[in-house]
Design an enzyme around this catalytic site. Structure first.
Site, PDB file in Angstrom:
ATOM      1  CD  GLU A 337      -0.038  -1.283   3.142  1.00 35.36           C
ATOM      2  OE1 GLU A 337       0.159  -1.378   4.347  1.00 35.36           O
ATOM      3  OE2 GLU A 337      -0.028  -2.260   2.371  1.00 35.36           O
ATOM      4  CG  ASP A 379      15.545  21.124 -32.017  1.00 38.54           C
ATOM      5  OD1 ASP A 379      16.340  20.818 -31.117  1.00 38.54           O
ATOM      6  OD2 ASP A 379      14.896  22.176 -32.011  1.00 38.54           O
ATOM      7  CG  ASP A 642      13.196  25.448 -29.680  1.00 38.83           C
ATOM      8  OD1 ASP A 642      13.177  24.871 -30.778  1.00 38.83           O
ATOM      9  OD2 ASP A 642      13.953  26.400 -29.428  1.00 38.83           O
ATOM     10  CG  ASP A 646      10.725  20.584 -32.807  1.00 36.40           C
ATOM     11  OD1 ASP A 646      11.105  19.846 -33.734  1.00 36.40           O
ATOM     12  OD2 ASP A 646      11.331  21.610 -32.452  1.00 36.40           O
ATOM     13  CG  ASN A 710       5.434 -11.765   5.969  1.00 35.38           C
ATOM     14  OD1 ASN A 710       6.355 -12.403   6.471  1.00 35.38           O
ATOM     15  ND2 ASN A 710       5.351 -10.449   6.059  1.00 35.38           N
ATOM     16  CG  ASN A 735       1.648  -4.248   5.835  1.00 31.17           C
ATOM     17  OD1 ASN A 735       2.561  -4.730   5.191  1.00 31.17           O
ATOM     18  ND2 ASN A 735       0.740  -3.457   5.301  1.00 31.17           N
ATOM     19  CG  ASP A 739       3.787  -0.353   4.601  1.00 35.38           C
ATOM     20  OD1 ASP A 739       4.548  -1.005   3.873  1.00 35.38           O
ATOM     21  OD2 ASP A 739       2.559  -0.547   4.667  1.00 35.38           O
TER      22      ASP A 739
END
Length: 899
Positions: A337, A379, A642, A646, A710, A735, A739
């Site tokens: 998570e 370019d 630019d 392009d 686990n 957990n 984390d």
């Protein structure tokens, strides 16, 4: 010149940005191909045909075609046309509303899965799990939202807030007069006056011009300005080579002109291009597809394992509600998570670091794409080159360096009274020639028929010297002699052949050549004319070049060293492109031209895109096709540009890179904006991207393998134990602590060899890694089961708290230890040590894990203090785990590599 160019580009950017500033702007419809000549295969073909027709008309016919005249339109006519054609505005990509941007930041497979788990936890009154999961989702979403919103605001702030007007000739009660009106109010048929520094606000046909030079770099990539004039006698191939057409988005460098507006808004070439870009959705990048594939790999794994855990515990324990809650806890434990938050915070850290190097990251995903990029298309003008014309050579007629030629060229540029173009300015930068004794006598101005100009100077009263400078062939046409070794000799056909061969050689080196000739006047006079430009002596040539940047060669070398191939895609000529590439050390095996690209099907282009490194004379569509072909070949492609031309390629690439001085459409299509147009910044971005990816990969590997271990351990325990090996609350707490220990991963160091080559997502490798390393922890989990069951007699329901406490500590410490074991292929703590934030965080979590069963909170989590004899066993388990992991890591590296 850089300041002037920046101002011009900002002026044009403001024109594009005006629509955002006002809700009153009206968008005109995209021109329909049905309204154009039969046989046009695309909007661009149709527009090209229409422009060719106008270019081939004489002035009178062009005015009739546009229903205008040399006095301009009246106010009523202009108003009627505005009703018909709409305002002079182009298609524009609107910024996302905040709520849609927030949704974009939220929606990904993991966030959706975690939200579902949080909802289930809430419905089952597991508030702790619901709060933890919801917090992870909210933090990851908000970090991404805030960082991207900040970057987008910075990108918007780059656009200059200046007003834009055009000088239009309108017919009224009095004779036609010039007046300034907002650019958006221009209509087809209007007559506009242009001068140096003006942006060309629409597609136009020239009616009159004086010394007009236009920069078309934004459209074509040509570094040098081109001469424009009303004459229709000269043939042309590409539409941008038409000498009497001007295009929206280009700039007047020098001179003045009167032009007829042919097309405005979306009906202009630029407008049609903008519609194509903004109507095309962004392709899924390598990062997005990689994250999604890894996400679904882990989700599918969870969907298989969780029902198995539920079934085993339900049948063996008989309590299906407790089994369901435990299975839910396993699902939460199995799902990384923290992945969205780790990914987002790692990317955000990279964006902040790059911002200190003057790089604005509009989309956080672009950071990782930097690291995965193995092909950079760029370019030429302003990226490999300085975007500044310099005098590269001054030679005599035989190619030897000559100060005499430079001196006379300087006198010609210094004394001419017309608007000085970029070539003149490059000559005048030679300040050492400012001190001279010559005085000006007269001048023969430049015109487009002669394509040369002359000044007459005198060092003493009884001798005048005519100095003529211009296009090579035009100069040769009035020369009868040539200077060789300080002597003037006759210009014979053989010498003329040698002269042309030399100038062609200079042209092949990408140089623009201007010839210089003189004539000593036998009879000085006060006034001179074109007829005096005869019988001249050719002195030599001055040659100009847009020189490469000093940083280009080392940057290309560094990128190639890091596994990034550089390819040049330019609209400029192949001669100039070849010369620049040679100077920056870019190997090339031939040059592919736009005309050849046009004839290739997708399969042929895919092979050609792989084989060639330099592509010249490309249109915007060619660039886009090449980028897509490279992506189709499996490359992660970056594109740096630019200009207007392009934009399609920027949108098609995995990572689009523009600069703050680029036109607005290129900045909109880009993912990253550079405040300095340098490839060295890209090299830094590539390395930062790889570090970011490497740290993300660490977390996924660590979490996936430990979670798999686990779950495997839970399956074994569930099948043989009369009680749960760990309560749902304990599993969630373990957990959560694990984390928290991962929060510092974005700040971790990365081994140099891990970022030496491009990195990309490989779900198959992650799955293999998970299955290979996950069961290692299960071996020591099972040893812990046996230890608690036989040594500490935790072998019945009454003693389950002791059993669960013992496995809680071992599980948390092995999970946390794995962070250091598999963050590097080297020996941890010895050959490679984690950054101090990660060392501090993992050490703190391990300490909390050991102390929690003995703390006042132990009762809340249904844990109990462990006996002192447990801890020597704990040390032995951890040492054995570290030794076995190190041994198997070496086997894994030998067999599969590290990443």
């Amino acid at each position: 010149m850089k300041l002037i160019d920046s101002i011009l580009k900002h002026l044009f950017s403001r024109f594009l940005a005006r629509r955002r500033a006002s809700g009153l702007f009206r968008r005109t419809a995209m021109p329909d191909a049905a309204n154009f000549p039969r046989g046009a295969t695309s909007i661009f073909d149709a527009i090209t045909r229409e422009r060719r027709r106008v270019a081939s008309d004489d002035i009178a016919a062009a005015l009739i075609r546009l229903e205008s005249d040399m006095k301009g339109l009246s106010a009523d006519e202009a108003e009627a046309r505005q009703e018909k054609f709409g305002f002079n505005e182009i298609e524009h990509e609107k910024p996302l509303p905040w709520w849609r941007h927030l949704w974009q930041c939220y929606k990904n497979p993991f966030n959706l899965l975690l939200s579902l788990l949080a909802l289930i936890s809430l419905l089952t009154e597991d508030m702790a799990a619901a709060m933890v999961i919801a917090t992870m989702v909210v933090l990851s979403t908000l970090i991404r939202f805030i960082q991207e919103a900040r970057s987008n605001r910075a990108a918007e702030a780059l656009k200059a807030m200046v007003s834009n007007t055009a000088t239009v000739i309108r017919r009224g009660a009095s004779p036609a007069k010039q007046m300034g009106i907002p650019i958006r109010e221009l209509v087809p048929g209007d007559l506009i006056a242009l001068s140096a520094g003006d942006m060309i606000p629409a597609d136009c046909r020239l009616l009159a011009a004086k010394d007009l030079f236009v920069s078309q770099a934004a459209m074509t990539g040509e570094s040098l300005p081109v001469e424009k004039f009303p004459d229709i006698s000269q043939p042309f191939n590409a539409i941008f080579d038409a000498p009497n057409l001007l295009f929206m988005g280009t700039n007047v460098i020098s001179g003045s002109a009167t032009a007829l507006v042919v097309a405005t808004g979306n009906h202009s070439y630029f407008g049609a291009l903008s519609v194509r870009v903004t109507s095309t959705g962004r392709v899924e990048t390598a990062f997005q597809s990689g994250v999604n594939s890894v996400s679904w790999l882990l989700i599918r794994f969870a969907l298989v394992m969780v029902p198995v855990v539920l079934a085993i515990n339900g049948f063996t324990k008989g309590d299906w509600m407790e089994a369901f809650l435990f299975a839910l806890s396993v699902a939460v434990g199995l799902t990384p998570e923290m992945l969205p938050m780790i990914v987002t915070s790692t990317l955000a850290k990279g964006a902040v670091k790059l911002s200190k190097q003057k790089v604005i990251v509009k989309h956080l995903d672009a950071i990782q794409n930097f690291g995965a990029m193995d092909v950079l298309c760029t370019d030429k003008t302003g990226t490999l080159t300085q975007d500044k014309i310099v005098l590269e050579r001054h030679t005599d007629a035989f190619g030897e360096p000559s100060d005499e030629v430079l001196r006379y060229a300087y006198l010609n540029s210094y004394y001419q009274t017309g608007l000085k173009n970029l070539l003149d300015r490059a000559v005048l930068e030679h300040a050492e020639l400012q001190t001279h004794d010559d005085r000006k006598v007269d001048e023969i101005p430049f015109d487009f028929n002669r394509r040369r100009m002359s000044v007459v100077v005198s060092e003493r009263e009884d001798q005048h010297t005519l100095v003529c400078k211009g296009a090579v062939e035009e100069i040769l046409s009035v020369c009868t002699g040539i200077r060789h070794d300080d002597e003037d000799v006759e210009l014979t056909p053989e010498l003329l052949k040698n002269v042309r061969a030399l100038t062609q050689e200079l042209n092949s080196q990408g140089l623009r050549v201007v010839a210089v000739a003189i004539k000593v006047m036998a009879k000085p006079q006060s006034n001179y004319s074109v007829k005096d430009e005869a019988g001249l002596t050719l002195l030599g040539y001055i040659a100009f070049l847009d020189p490469p940047k000093e940083s280009a060669a080392p940057a290309i070398s560094a990128l190639e060293k890091h596994g990034v191939a550089v390819k040049v895609l330019t609209g400029d000529s192949e001669l100039i492109a070849a010369h620049v590439c040679a100077q920056v050390g870019l190997e090339r095996h031939g040059i592919l031209l736009g005309g050849q690209v046009e004839t290739m099907n997708d399969a042929q282009l895919a092979q050609a895109a792989q084989d060639y490194q330099v592509f010249a004379r490309l249109t915007p569509h060619h660039k886009e096709r090449i980028v897509r072909a490279l992506r189709g070949n499996g490359h992660v492609v970056g594109f740096m540009g630019d200009g207007i031309n392009d934009a399609p390629a920027l949108r098609a690439a995995d990572i689009g890179i523009s600069v703050d001085s680029g036109v607005d459409i290129s900045k909109e299509a880009a993912d990253i904006i550079l405040l300095e147009k340098s490839l060295m910044v890209l090299e830094a971005g590539v390395m930062e991207g790889r570090k970011t990816f490497s740290n993300m990969l660490k977390y996924i590997r660590m979490t996936a393998s430990s979670n798999f271990g686990n779950v495997f351990s839970v399956l074994v325990a569930s099948a043989f134990l009369p009680f749960l090996p760990m309560l749902p609350l304990q599993l969630l707490m373990q957990n959560l602590l694990y984390d928290i220990s991962q929060i510092a991963i974005p700040f971790d160091d990365v081994d140099d060899e891990l970022v030496a080559k491009p990195l990309r997502w490989n779900p198959g490798d992650i799955g293999r890694f998970m299955v290979f390393f996950g069961p290692i922890s299960s071996i020591f989990d099972i040893l812990t089961y046996l230890l608690m069951w036989f040594v500490f007699s935790a072998n019945n329901v009454a003693a389950q708290t002791l059993f669960q406490s013992g496995w809680f500590v071992v599980g948390l410490l092995t999970q946390t230890l794995i962070v250091h074991m598999i963050r590097t292929p080297k020996l941890p703590f010895i050959q490679s040590r984690a950054a101090w934030p990660l060392l501090l965080m993992t050490g703190l979590i391990m300490l909390i894990g050991v102390c929690l069963p003995m703390s006042p909170l132990a009762g809340y989590f249904k844990l109990q203090p462990l006996p002192g004899s447990y801890f020597p066993w704990l040390v032995a388990i951890l040492l054995g785990y570290a030794a076995l992991t190190t041994l198997l890591k070496r086997i894994y590296i030998r067999k599969f590599g590290w990443q």
